[in-house]
Design an enzyme around this catalytic site. Structure first.
Site, PDB file in Angstrom:
ATOM      1  N   SER A  60       0.839  -1.195   0.000  1.00 35.36           N
ATOM      2  CA  SER A  60       0.000   0.000   0.000  1.00 35.36           C
ATOM      3  C   SER A  60       0.872   1.243   0.000  1.00 35.36           C
ATOM      4  CB  SER A  60      -0.893   0.031   1.236  1.00 35.36           C
ATOM      5  OG  SER A  60      -0.131   0.357   2.400  1.00 35.36           O
ATOM      6  N   ASP A  61       0.322   2.357  -0.476  1.00 31.90           N
ATOM      7  CA  ASP A  61       0.958   3.624  -0.166  1.00 31.90           C
ATOM      8  C   ASP A  61       0.822   3.844   1.334  1.00 31.90           C
ATOM      9  OD1 ASP A  61       2.233   6.037  -0.398  1.00 31.90           O
ATOM     10  OD2 ASP A  61       0.965   6.784  -2.016  1.00 31.90           O
ATOM     11  N   TRP A  62       1.608   4.754   1.866  1.00 32.79           N
ATOM     12  CA  TRP A  62       1.667   4.925   3.316  1.00 32.79           C
ATOM     13  C   TRP A  62       0.309   5.417   3.827  1.00 32.79           C
ATOM     14  CZ3 TRP A  62       5.277   2.482   1.541  1.00 32.79           C
ATOM     15  CH2 TRP A  62       6.459   2.186   2.201  1.00 32.79           C
ATOM     16  N   GLY A  65      -2.401   3.912   3.207  1.00 34.66           N
ATOM     17  CA  GLY A  65      -3.319   3.781   2.089  1.00 34.66           C
ATOM     18  C   GLY A  65      -4.154   2.516   2.119  1.00 34.66           C
TER      19      GLY A  65
END
Length: 823
Positions: free
Chosen positions: A215-217, A219
């Site tokens: 995931s993005d941070w 996210g």
């Protein structure tokens, strides 16, 4: 040492498998030590390897921003940059690099536009593939991101496929990234991290992606949904949506052990590659600084600079030129704007400012250089960095001290008495910057000596994530301990910038500056982000704008050539402050003005018709200054081409009506469809200021002898032609191949970039160039059928120097329609 994935997976308990599905802190995966599973390390970012520390980290090499690397149109250079980044990852004990970014630059207003390579998916995807291949040649995992449409809502699947997914698709076709990062946003109402259609159906099944999806941070917004969709790793840690929540989902039979195995297996497969790389686990972080690396940094900086105008052939400035004195005019000539912010930000191992580069280049030719500010254009005051030294006089920098508890009553308040005897700090260090992320839950003191270069009135400024104050010569100057106004700095945790003037400072005299801060009681939070402290100290000499403008104009009149630079990252397309007035005034005062604009993305130039000579420099990395100087003084013949369109005005941008306008409750329709970037200008017959793919050289080139082979039944064909360097100096030309569908059943762009090649040529030399294309160059996505289609008929092949400068034109015929899915 190595790891057998299936054997290891079979030995793990359910709890241990679940543990693997989320990060350990911000930059590591969770270890399972009892099973011999170590923690993998990752690092930002796209143009340099920061390492694991935001604060006082190991210095890093900073390469040009992605818009600059994209402007090189040079896959070989992108590969070499990737190799260098991979080597620096190894030095920092990093197994996973969080880059490259390949989100399509739908609008130059995007705050992270500089992180992507281009507005065109072909250029974006092919440069990314070379970058990935370079990074992974050193055993380091590249992480292609942010998948997909990383800014807003979406609507049309055709536009999604042809514009926004296409660079990811091309990168996967021409490389094999070991990791991919999902984006924050929704697509058609579903968060990407929960979209089985995007992550499983398209990415894994249709394209055959075998790597890890993280995931993005912060996210990940769900437990069962994100795991079933295919997000293997939630970042950062500690987990919010996994851990015990996964156990609950298993109990509720929303998830099954097979779902957990699928995700844990991908983490172990990446760990297997990490073992094979030989990069130690939990290794100390080290930097790299070699002559070879410095030369690559310098080469990439120069090769990212686009020559926009050279009507009077003022450039290059050589020993044969009539120029004797150069006036360097511009507030950012003394600053090295090496990169943008966010994940691209790092502590450079060294920097070369534009002024330093020009002074060094001019000295070799025996030319004089004079500098003046011209105008102030900053949003925040420029950093104090160039003017700081340690209290004991031992060198450049500042002393940082940390305490777990405040070492005195009122330590960080307006009532602080600097003469108090403080308890010894728990930890201290030195830093050479005045823009620091500090530590979570501590008190800190930042102490330095500020030595101005010129006498006068100075404006100091302070921004804090936390509570505290700035003292000047032991007197309270700026109070941020009493209800400070909120601001946007430090990921939204910071205060607004507060500025105060100090009278009568003398050049060469040192003045003590101290900031005392604490974030113990700081309540402003962004979910998940740690409660870090942070400080940013700025300074600028106070100059009346009209006086500065007149000083610049007077200097311009007395010199043979001028040079102006603007550091830029703004939410609009205007140069800030009085920049445009400054440039216009200097142009009127001296016709031999060379305008150098530095920005991460497109800006508008209302004075461009008045300028005979102009260059575009993107964020140029460590060697920004030398790169600019190498082009100005002819050590490097410019060969870059614009990786995005520069419009005449914001309203001309194809996404204008729906990017910043027309948003409703966070939902934005991509009304321009496939007509993004140059495609949108062409369909409207709207001339930009400078088109995509445009860039001049000190050489001239001639195109001839276009030949197009027959298209094979599979859709493969070649385009060949000849390029001749008709000048008297070595140069490189980026030949671009555009394809136009003459008989399409659906509206299609007038032409689309489908191939390019950078061709080096000695003076007078000719070379035959061949570019291989396939069905991708002919097809479009048919939403009705849910597949790619290339319709039989005639296609125009345009070969030239930009999207608007076709030198050669031919045709090819596809005799039988094609349809396909996948790569």
């Amino acid at each position: 040492m190595s790891i057998n994935v299936e054997e290891t997976l079979s030995k793990l308990s359910v709890a241990q498998k679940i543990k693997l599905l989320a990060g350990l802190g911000w930059w590591h995966t969770e270890p399972v030590e009892e099973q011999g599973i170590p923690s993998m390390r990752m690092s930002d970012g796209p143009n340099g390897v920061r390492g694991t520390r935001f604060f006082n980290g190991v210095p890093s090499s900073c390469f040009p921003s992605s818009t600059g690397l994209g402007a090189s149109f040079d896959v070989d250079l992108a590969y070499k940059v990737g190799v260098a980044l991979g080597e620096e990852c190894r030095a920092k004990g990093c197994h996973i690099l969080l880059g490259p970014t390949v989100n399509t630059q739908r609008s130059p207003l995007g705050g992270r536009s500089f992180e992507s390579f281009a507005e065109d998916p072909t250029l974006n995807g092919l440069i990314a593939a070379a970058y990935i291949n370079g990074v992974q040649s050193k055993g380091v995992s590249a992480t292609i991101k942010h998948y997909v449409a990383n800014d807003q809502e979406f609507e049309s699947e055709r536009a999604l496929r042809e514009i926004y997914l296409k660079p990811f698709q091309l990168a996967l076709k021409h490389s094999n990234p070991w990791a991919l990062m999902s984006s924050y946003n929704r697509v058609n109402g579903v968060h990407v991290s929960e979209s089985s259609w995007l992550l499983d159906d398209i990415l894994r099944k249709e394209w055959g992606f075998k790597g890890l999806i993280m995931s993005d941070w912060i996210g990940v917004y769900s437990t069962a949904e994100s795991i079933k969709a295919g997000v293997d790793l939630e970042m950062p840690g500690p987990t919010v949506m996994r851990g015990k929540a996964v156990e609950r989902s298993l109990a509720a039979q929303k998830l099954f052990i097979s779902d957990i195995d699928d995700r844990a297996r991908k983490v172990l497969e990446l760990l297997q590659k990490a073992y094979a790389s030989g990069i130690p686990f939990n290794a100390p972080e080290e930097g790299i600084d070699t002559p070879k690396l410095r030369q690559l940094l310098r080469e990439s900086a120069a090769d990212s600079i686009v020559l926009l105008k050279n009507e009077k052939n003022i450039l290059p400035l050589t020993s044969e030129s009539k120029v004797k004195t150069i006036a360097v005019i511009g507030p950012n000539a003394k600053y090295a704007f090496s990169s943008g912010g966010g994940s691209a930000r790092l502590l450079e191992s060294y920097t070369v400012t534009p002024l330093q580069g020009i002074e060094a280049g001019a000295k070799e030719l025996g030319l004089n250089v004079k500098f003046t500010l011209g105008a102030t254009t900053h949003k925040l005051n420029p950093l104090l960095d160039p003017y700081i030294s340690l209290l004991d006089g031992s060198g450049k920098g500042a002393l940082l001290e940390f305490w777990n508890e405040s070492p005195a009553n009122g330590f960080a308040t307006a009532n602080s008495n600097l003469k108090d005897d403080l308890e010894p700090p728990v930890w201290s260090c030195t830093t050479e910057v005045s823009n620091c992320v500090l530590l979570d839950g501590v008190a800190s003191a930042y102490s330095t000596v500020f030595t101005p270069e010129e006498s006068g009135i100075y404006e100091l400024s302070l921004t804090l994530a936390g509570s505290g104050n700035l003292f000047f010569e032991n007197n309270l100057l700026i109070d941020l301990s009493t209800s400070p106004a909120p601001g946007d700095y430090f990921m939204g945790l910071g205060t607004a910038e507060v500025k105060t003037q100090v009278q009568g400072l003398k050049a060469g005299q040192g003045y003590k500056v101290e900031v005392r801060a604490s974030n113990h009681a700081y309540v402003k939070q962004v979910p998940i982000i740690p409660n870090w402290g942070g400080l940013r100290i700025g300074v600028v000499r106070v100059v009346k704008p009209e006086d500065a403008l007149q000083e610049a104009i007077d200097l311009a009149k007395s010199c043979d050539a001028e040079w102006e630079s603007e550091g830029y990252d703004r939410p609009d397309l205007e140069l800030p402050g009085l920049s445009n007035r400054l440039v216009s005034g200097v142009l009127k005062a001296n016709p031999n003005t060379v305008v150098v604009n530095q920005s991460g993305s497109a800006v508008t130039f209302p004075w461009i018709d008045e300028a005979s000579t102009a260059l575009q420099a993107f964020y140029g990395g460590n060697e920004l200054g030398n790169g600019i100087a190498d082009v100005l003084f002819g050590k490097v013949n410019p060969s870059a081409k614009l990786s995005l369109t520069f419009p005449k005005r914001l309203e001309d941008v194809p996404s204008y009506s729906s990017y910043s306008k027309g948003q409703e409750h966070g939902k934005v329709l991509y009304n321009e469809g496939v007509f993004v970037g140059y495609r949108g200008y062409q369909v409207k017959n709207l001339a930009p200021m400078f088109p995509f793919g445009f860039g001049l050289s000190y050489s001239t080139f001639e195109y001839s002898s276009l030949k197009c082979s027959d298209i094979s039944p599979e859709g493969n064909f070649t385009v060949s032609f000849t390029i001749k360097n008709t000048s008297k100096i070595y140069g490189r030309e980026v030949a671009q191949i555009y394809v136009s569908d003459n008989e399409a059943s659906l509206p299609r762009p007038q032409r689309e970039l489908k191939g390019f090649k950078k061709v080096p040529l000695e003076a007078g030399e000719s070379k035959s160039v061949e570019v291989s294309l396939d069905r991708e160059a002919l097809g479009f996505f048919d939403e009705r059928r849910g597949e790619w289609v290339a319709e039989k008929g005639m296609f125009s092949i345009l070969v030239g120097a930009s999207s608007e400068d076709a030198k050669l034109k031919g045709t090819v015929e596809l005799k039988k329609s094609l349809a396909w899915r996948g790569l």
